[in-house]
Design an enzyme around this catalytic site. Structure first.
Site, mmCIF file in Angstrom:
data_model
loop_
_atom_site.group_PDB
_atom_site.id
_atom_site.type_symbol
_atom_site.label_atom_id
_atom_site.label_comp_id
_atom_site.label_asym_id
_atom_site.label_seq_id
_atom_site.Cartn_x
_atom_site.Cartn_y
_atom_site.Cartn_z
ATOM 1 N N ASP A 1 0.605 3.529 2.407
ATOM 2 C CA ASP A 1 0.368 4.100 3.728
ATOM 3 C C ASP A 1 -0.810 5.080 3.594
ATOM 4 O O ASP A 1 -1.777 4.773 2.899
ATOM 5 C CB ASP A 1 1.642 4.745 4.278
ATOM 6 C CG ASP A 1 1.644 4.813 5.795
ATOM 7 O OD1 ASP A 1 1.207 3.829 6.425
ATOM 8 O OD2 ASP A 1 2.089 5.823 6.351
ATOM 9 N N ASP B 1 0.848 -1.195 0.000
ATOM 10 C CA ASP B 1 0.000 0.000 0.000
ATOM 11 C C ASP B 1 0.877 1.235 0.000
ATOM 12 O O ASP B 1 2.096 1.150 0.117
ATOM 13 C CB ASP B 1 -0.906 0.003 1.244
ATOM 14 C CG ASP B 1 -0.097 -0.091 2.529
ATOM 15 O OD1 ASP B 1 0.334 0.965 3.024
ATOM 16 O OD2 ASP B 1 0.132 -1.216 3.026
#
Length: 286
Positions: free
Chosen positions: A211, A209
């Site tokens: 974040d 991802d």
């Protein structure tokens, strides 16, 4: 050589280990996350441990880091390949990128980072938290094993947060402002303990991802699990390649990391402490 592997059960399931057996190991630091699985791959002895347990029941703060490293040391491991799921702090490190970091920034708060204490003070260097030789070997293995276009980043800083919550936006932006590259929850104290146990240690991390710093991205467990599953084949291939091609003449400064670091005279160290650390420091305590 005996090569330790720390990661998720997906790695063990994918490694073509032969002559496997499980060994229950009790340590002075409690029970490991699971029994150690011992086997062979390409005529190399391999010891595998799932960091969070077989069913991912141990959260990052409470994982049995000390017991896990001690257990691997007790079965003869001298080098460790770890795996991590991480968030990216850089636009050019998108999900499904592999990163082999060379630095760590510790933002944890509630973890025990040492085997020692209890009347024994050890001050050990940790300037290069990942073994440089193992970093190079893992990065080369990643380049050789991932021919499907998977991007591999060698070097970079892994900022380790406490968890189990993800970062706040302010924290995520702060990490980016520092120039750090990836964020996760499990590098510390594992890397510190591996150094104290004189193990050559490095990790291959799979980006899941962005974040929470990216405006059009909101990290969720669903996204993390989906991308972690997508990363799994690439990480498994890297780990297998790294084991198969591990140099016989491998040399690591980690293997003598305790030399000159024990600050307490032996006669002042309690007997129970000496007994507990004998596997780790016995060669330096006559």
């Amino acid at each position: 050589m005996t090569i330790g592997v720390i990661g998720g059960s997906g790695i063990y399931d994918a490694l073509p280990l032969e002559n496997t057996r499980k060994e229950e190991i009790s340590t002075p630091y409690g029970e490991p996350s699971e029994a150690v699985t011992l086997g062979e791959l390409a005529e190399r002895d391999v010891a595998f441990l799932p960091r969070h347990g077989e069913n991912h029941q141990h959260p990052p703060t409470d994982a049995a880091y000390r017991a896990n490293i001690y257990a691997l040391k007790s079965v003869g491991v001298d080098r460790v390949i770890a795996t991590n799921a991480v968030g990216s702090l850089r636009e050019d490190l998108p999900p499904r990128t592999l990163v082999v970091p060379d630095q760590i920034f510790d933002r944890t708060k509630h973890r025990t980072p040492t085997f020692f204490g209890d009347g024994m003070v050890v001050h050990m260097g940790f300037a290069d938290p990942y073994c440089p030789e193992m970093v190079s070997h893992l990065a080369e293995s990643a380049r050789e094993a991932t021919d499907d276009g998977t991007k591999t980043q060698e070097d970079g800083t892994y900022v380790c947060i406490e968890g189990p919550q993800y970062s706040t936006r302010a924290e995520s932006e702060f990490y980016r402002d520092q120039g750090w590259d990836i964020v996760g929850m499990t590098a510390i104290p594992e890397a510190k303990l591996a150094r104290e146990a004189e193990l050559s240690y490095a990790t291959v991390a799979g980006v899941t991802d962005y974040d929470v710093w990216k405006q059009d991205s909101e990290v969720t467990l669903e996204e993390v699990l989906e991308n972690a599953a997508a990363n799994q084949d690439a990480i498994n291939a890297v780990v297998e390649r790294a084991i198969r091609t591990m140099p016989e003449d491998f040399e690591s400064e980690a293997w003598s990391a305790l030399e000159g670091t024990i600050n307490t005279p032996q006669e002042a160290i309690p007997e129970e402490t000496l007994e507990r650390v004998d596997l780790l420091a016995g060669d330096y305590l006559d």
